[in-house]
Design a protein around this motif. Structure first.
Motif, PDB file in Angstrom:
ATOM      1  N   ASN A 136       0.804  -1.228   0.000  1.00 50.33           N
ATOM      2  CA  ASN A 136       0.000   0.000   0.000  1.00 50.33           C
ATOM      3  C   ASN A 136       0.837   1.280   0.000  1.00 50.33           C
ATOM      4  O   ASN A 136       0.485   2.271   0.636  1.00 50.33           O
ATOM      5  CB  ASN A 136      -0.951   0.030   1.210  1.00 50.33           C
ATOM      6  CG  ASN A 136      -2.077  -0.974   1.092  1.00 50.33           C
ATOM      7  OD1 ASN A 136      -2.435  -1.403  -0.015  1.00 50.33           O
ATOM      8  ND2 ASN A 136      -2.652  -1.354   2.219  1.00 50.33           N
ATOM      9  N   ARG A 137       1.968   1.282  -0.723  1.00 54.93           N
ATOM     10  CA  ARG A 137       2.847   2.444  -0.717  1.00 54.93           C
ATOM     11  C   ARG A 137       3.330   2.826  -2.121  1.00 54.93           C
ATOM     12  O   ARG A 137       4.540   2.855  -2.390  1.00 54.93           O
ATOM     13  CB  ARG A 137       4.055   2.177   0.178  1.00 54.93           C
ATOM     14  CG  ARG A 137       3.720   1.872   1.615  1.00 54.93           C
ATOM     15  CD  ARG A 137       3.295   3.111   2.366  1.00 54.93           C
ATOM     16  NE  ARG A 137       2.890   2.788   3.733  1.00 54.93           N
ATOM     17  CZ  ARG A 137       2.576   3.689   4.657  1.00 54.93           C
ATOM     18  NH1 ARG A 137       2.632   4.972   4.330  1.00 54.93           N
ATOM     19  NH2 ARG A 137       2.213   3.343   5.867  1.00 54.93           N
ATOM     20  N   PRO A 138       2.431   3.138  -3.061  1.00 47.93           N
ATOM     21  CA  PRO A 138       2.886   3.496  -4.414  1.00 47.93           C
ATOM     22  C   PRO A 138       3.735   4.766  -4.440  1.00 47.93           C
ATOM     23  O   PRO A 138       4.653   4.883  -5.258  1.00 47.93           O
ATOM     24  CB  PRO A 138       1.580   3.674  -5.200  1.00 47.93           C
ATOM     25  CG  PRO A 138       0.532   3.899  -4.163  1.00 47.93           C
ATOM     26  CD  PRO A 138       0.963   3.118  -2.970  1.00 47.93           C
ATOM     27  N   ASP A 139       3.451   5.731  -3.562  1.00 49.08           N
ATOM     28  CA  ASP A 139       4.244   6.964  -3.546  1.00 49.08           C
ATOM     29  C   ASP A 139       5.690   6.679  -3.146  1.00 49.08           C
ATOM     30  O   ASP A 139       6.623   7.285  -3.705  1.00 49.08           O
ATOM     31  CB  ASP A 139       3.632   7.978  -2.569  1.00 49.08           C
ATOM     32  CG  ASP A 139       2.298   8.511  -3.070  1.00 49.08           C
ATOM     33  OD1 ASP A 139       2.026   8.371  -4.277  1.00 49.08           O
ATOM     34  OD2 ASP A 139       1.536   9.062  -2.254  1.00 49.08           O
TER      35      ASP A 139
ATOM     36  N   GLU B 158       0.875   0.656 -11.558  1.00 49.14           N
ATOM     37  CA  GLU B 158       0.899   1.775 -12.509  1.00 49.14           C
ATOM     38  C   GLU B 158       2.181   2.589 -12.353  1.00 49.14           C
ATOM     39  O   GLU B 158       2.778   3.018 -13.351  1.00 49.14           O
ATOM     40  CB  GLU B 158      -0.328   2.674 -12.287  1.00 49.14           C
ATOM     41  CG  GLU B 158      -0.443   3.798 -13.304  1.00 49.14           C
ATOM     42  CD  GLU B 158      -1.718   4.602 -13.131  1.00 49.14           C
ATOM     43  OE1 GLU B 158      -1.750   5.756 -13.614  1.00 49.14           O
ATOM     44  OE2 GLU B 158      -2.676   4.088 -12.522  1.00 49.14           O
ATOM     45  N   VAL B 159       2.596   2.788 -11.109  1.00 48.78           N
ATOM     46  CA  VAL B 159       3.840   3.524 -10.860  1.00 48.78           C
ATOM     47  C   VAL B 159       5.027   2.765 -11.437  1.00 48.78           C
ATOM     48  O   VAL B 159       5.903   3.346 -12.087  1.00 48.78           O
ATOM     49  CB  VAL B 159       4.043   3.752  -9.343  1.00 48.78           C
ATOM     50  CG1 VAL B 159       5.435   4.321  -9.070  1.00 48.78           C
ATOM     51  CG2 VAL B 159       2.973   4.675  -8.791  1.00 48.78           C
ATOM     52  N   VAL B 160       5.050   1.461 -11.223  1.00 47.21           N
ATOM     53  CA  VAL B 160       6.144   0.633 -11.739  1.00 47.21           C
ATOM     54  C   VAL B 160       6.212   0.730 -13.257  1.00 47.21           C
ATOM     55  O   VAL B 160       7.301   0.825 -13.839  1.00 47.21           O
ATOM     56  CB  VAL B 160       5.969  -0.829 -11.284  1.00 47.21           C
ATOM     57  CG1 VAL B 160       7.000  -1.730 -11.977  1.00 47.21           C
ATOM     58  CG2 VAL B 160       6.118  -0.941  -9.767  1.00 47.21           C
ATOM     59  N   SER B 161       5.063   0.719 -13.904  1.00 40.94           N
ATOM     60  CA  SER B 161       5.027   0.761 -15.371  1.00 40.94           C
ATOM     61  C   SER B 161       5.612   2.066 -15.915  1.00 40.94           C
ATOM     62  O   SER B 161       6.133   2.109 -17.027  1.00 40.94           O
ATOM     63  CB  SER B 161       3.601   0.573 -15.878  1.00 40.94           C
ATOM     64  OG  SER B 161       2.777   1.667 -15.500  1.00 40.94           O
ATOM     65  N   GLU B 162       5.534   3.140 -15.122  1.00 40.42           N
ATOM     66  CA  GLU B 162       6.089   4.420 -15.553  1.00 40.42           C
ATOM     67  C   GLU B 162       7.611   4.354 -15.735  1.00 40.42           C
ATOM     68  O   GLU B 162       8.185   5.143 -16.479  1.00 40.42           O
ATOM     69  CB  GLU B 162       5.751   5.511 -14.526  1.00 40.42           C
ATOM     70  CG  GLU B 162       4.264   5.846 -14.434  1.00 40.42           C
ATOM     71  CD  GLU B 162       3.991   6.861 -13.334  1.00 40.42           C
ATOM     72  OE1 GLU B 162       4.975   7.472 -12.838  1.00 40.42           O
ATOM     73  OE2 GLU B 162       2.818   7.045 -12.973  1.00 40.42           O
ATOM     74  N   PHE B 163       8.247   3.413 -15.030  1.00 41.48           N
ATOM     75  CA  PHE B 163       9.703   3.299 -15.085  1.00 41.48           C
ATOM     76  C   PHE B 163      10.177   2.119 -15.937  1.00 41.48           C
ATOM     77  O   PHE B 163      11.371   1.851 -16.007  1.00 41.48           O
ATOM     78  CB  PHE B 163      10.268   3.142 -13.670  1.00 41.48           C
ATOM     79  CG  PHE B 163      10.168   4.378 -12.826  1.00 41.48           C
ATOM     80  CD1 PHE B 163      11.223   5.275 -12.768  1.00 41.48           C
ATOM     81  CD2 PHE B 163       9.023   4.653 -12.109  1.00 41.48           C
ATOM     82  CE1 PHE B 163      11.144   6.423 -11.991  1.00 41.48           C
ATOM     83  CE2 PHE B 163       8.918   5.799 -11.329  1.00 41.48           C
ATOM     84  CZ  PHE B 163       9.983   6.685 -11.271  1.00 41.48           C
TER      85      PHE B 163
ATOM     86  N   ILE C 257      12.655  -3.856 -14.771  1.00 39.20           N
ATOM     87  CA  ILE C 257      11.787  -4.118 -13.621  1.00 39.20           C
ATOM     88  C   ILE C 257      10.877  -5.316 -13.882  1.00 39.20           C
ATOM     89  O   ILE C 257      10.302  -5.454 -14.966  1.00 39.20           O
ATOM     90  CB  ILE C 257      10.900  -2.907 -13.282  1.00 39.20           C
ATOM     91  CG1 ILE C 257      11.729  -1.647 -13.089  1.00 39.20           C
ATOM     92  CG2 ILE C 257      10.072  -3.177 -12.029  1.00 39.20           C
ATOM     93  CD1 ILE C 257      10.909  -0.418 -12.760  1.00 39.20           C
ATOM     94  N   SER C 258      10.740  -6.145 -12.853  1.00 41.04           N
ATOM     95  CA  SER C 258       9.721  -7.195 -12.835  1.00 41.04           C
ATOM     96  C   SER C 258       8.761  -6.889 -11.701  1.00 41.04           C
ATOM     97  O   SER C 258       9.179  -6.485 -10.612  1.00 41.04           O
ATOM     98  CB  SER C 258      10.351  -8.570 -12.616  1.00 41.04           C
ATOM     99  OG  SER C 258      11.275  -8.875 -13.634  1.00 41.04           O
ATOM    100  N   TYR C 259       7.469  -7.066 -11.954  1.00 39.57           N
ATOM    101  CA  TYR C 259       6.448  -6.760 -10.950  1.00 39.57           C
ATOM    102  C   TYR C 259       5.614  -8.010 -10.688  1.00 39.57           C
ATOM    103  O   TYR C 259       5.142  -8.669 -11.617  1.00 39.57           O
ATOM    104  CB  TYR C 259       5.558  -5.617 -11.445  1.00 39.57           C
ATOM    105  CG  TYR C 259       4.339  -5.352 -10.579  1.00 39.57           C
ATOM    106  CD1 TYR C 259       4.422  -4.492  -9.483  1.00 39.57           C
ATOM    107  CD2 TYR C 259       3.111  -5.945 -10.863  1.00 39.57           C
ATOM    108  CE1 TYR C 259       3.309  -4.242  -8.690  1.00 39.57           C
ATOM    109  CE2 TYR C 259       1.989  -5.702 -10.082  1.00 39.57           C
ATOM    110  CZ  TYR C 259       2.096  -4.849  -8.996  1.00 39.57           C
ATOM    111  OH  TYR C 259       0.994  -4.606  -8.212  1.00 39.57           O
TER     112      TYR C 259
END
Length: 333
Positions: free
Chosen positions: A13-16, A49-54, A60-62
């Protein structure tokens, strides 16, 4: 030695936080390839969504999985990583640009299968975060066991900033189900398996400690609760120093009673100690207010840890309770 690093980062729960962390990783000065493995531990607020920005900047693997705690999530990520050396971080960290260079240089000079690095307070942190960071890392409070010094004993890495080789992970099966306490438990099992650990002092991170005073109290109390459990699992690691916060707490009560009765002898030592805390923190943080807050942080830390330690010692050592039965909230299933 051909080192290929995999960052292992659980998030809940910490996307920021992940955005700040990935932004700092995108600024690494390290010229070689490395990967980042993000493990979403059953979050309701997704970081995907944040991960996809990078994804165009970083390798990166999610992965999303049901909630099973940070230790199991780290294990989950390491099993799926492609590297031969895993760098475990908390999601509330910011990484300096030279981090990977410092890690590689140190391992090439003196290889170990597990290392830890210090945490520092970034200039952007709040005054409370800086005071808590001081309390958790100062030699005057913890003796520097969280990475502030070259330990005279074997160094115990902490998972907010830890490296572990694939070989060591596979030999020990990684982190256990207890939390907190999974870090020292893994380190002790690594030692028993014949692996060495060390501090890489130059490989520091900025550890934000998403925290309020109440959360800090809860956190350090859990640290106190877990220590007697670890002592029961690994009795050879028992130390008298683990009693210091509890003795500090009990001594302060005696000092207060003595002062009320007109005997200020014991209270004098507490006044001197807190004065040293104030001066040291003020100098290091260049802020008088943070120096004052650091005194309160130390009180919260010692009382929280001390009460937890005494309670757990009574349940584990006196009543002989099974840890998972006595403190089920410290264990993930």
């Amino acid at each position: 030695m051909n080192l290929y690093f995999s960052f292992i980062i659980p998030v809940f729960n910490r996307p920021d936080e992940i955005k700040e962390l990935l932004d700092s990783l995108s600024k690494q000065s390290y010229p070689k390839d490395y990967e980042i493995v993000i493990i979403e531990d059953g979050s309701d607020i997704s970081s995907e969504e944040v991960v996809s920005e990078f994804s165009n900047q970083l390798n990166i693997s999610y992965y999303y999985k049901s909630n099973s705690g940070p230790g199991d999530s780290r294990n989950y990520g390491m099993k799926r990583a492609h590297g031969n050396y895993y760098l475990v971080l908390d999601s509330d960290c910011i990484i300096p640009p030279n981090y990977l260079k410092e890690v590689e240089n140190s391992l090439l000079e003196n290889y170990v299968d597990c290392f830890g690095g210090p945490d520092a307070a970034h200039e952007s942190f709040s005054n409370v975060q800086k005071a808590i960071n001081y309390s958790m890392t100062s030699f005057l409070t913890t003796g520097g066991i969280r990475g502030g010094k070259k330990s005279v004993n074997k160094f115990q890495p902490r998972s907010f900033n830890m490296g572990i080789s694939k070989k060591a992970f596979e030999a020990t099966n990684g982190f256990g189900k207890i939390h907190p306490g999974e870090d020292p438990d893994l380190t002790i099992r690594l030692w028993k398996a014949g692996f060495e650990t060390k501090l890489i002092q130059e490989a520091f991170v900025y550890h934000k400690r998403r925290i309020s005073w109440n959360k800090f109290k809860v956190q350090v109390r859990k640290f106190g609760l877990t220590r007697p459990i670890l002592n029961s699992w690994h009795p050879e690691t028992r130390k008298i120093t683990f009693w210091f916060p509890s003795l500090f707490m009990l001594g302060s009560g005696l000092a207060l009673i003595g002062a009320l009765l007109g005997n200020w002898f014991l209270m004098f030592f507490y006044v001197i100690y807190f004065l040293l805390i104030f001066i040291d923190s003020t100098i290091k943080n260049k802020n008088i207010y943070i120096g004052l807050l650091s005194i309160y942080a130390v009180v919260v830390q010692f009382y929280g840890y001390g009460t937890g330690f005494i309670k757990s010692t009574f349940y584990i050592d006196v009543l002989k309770k099974e840890p998972e039965m006595a403190f089920p909230k410290l264990f993930f299933k």
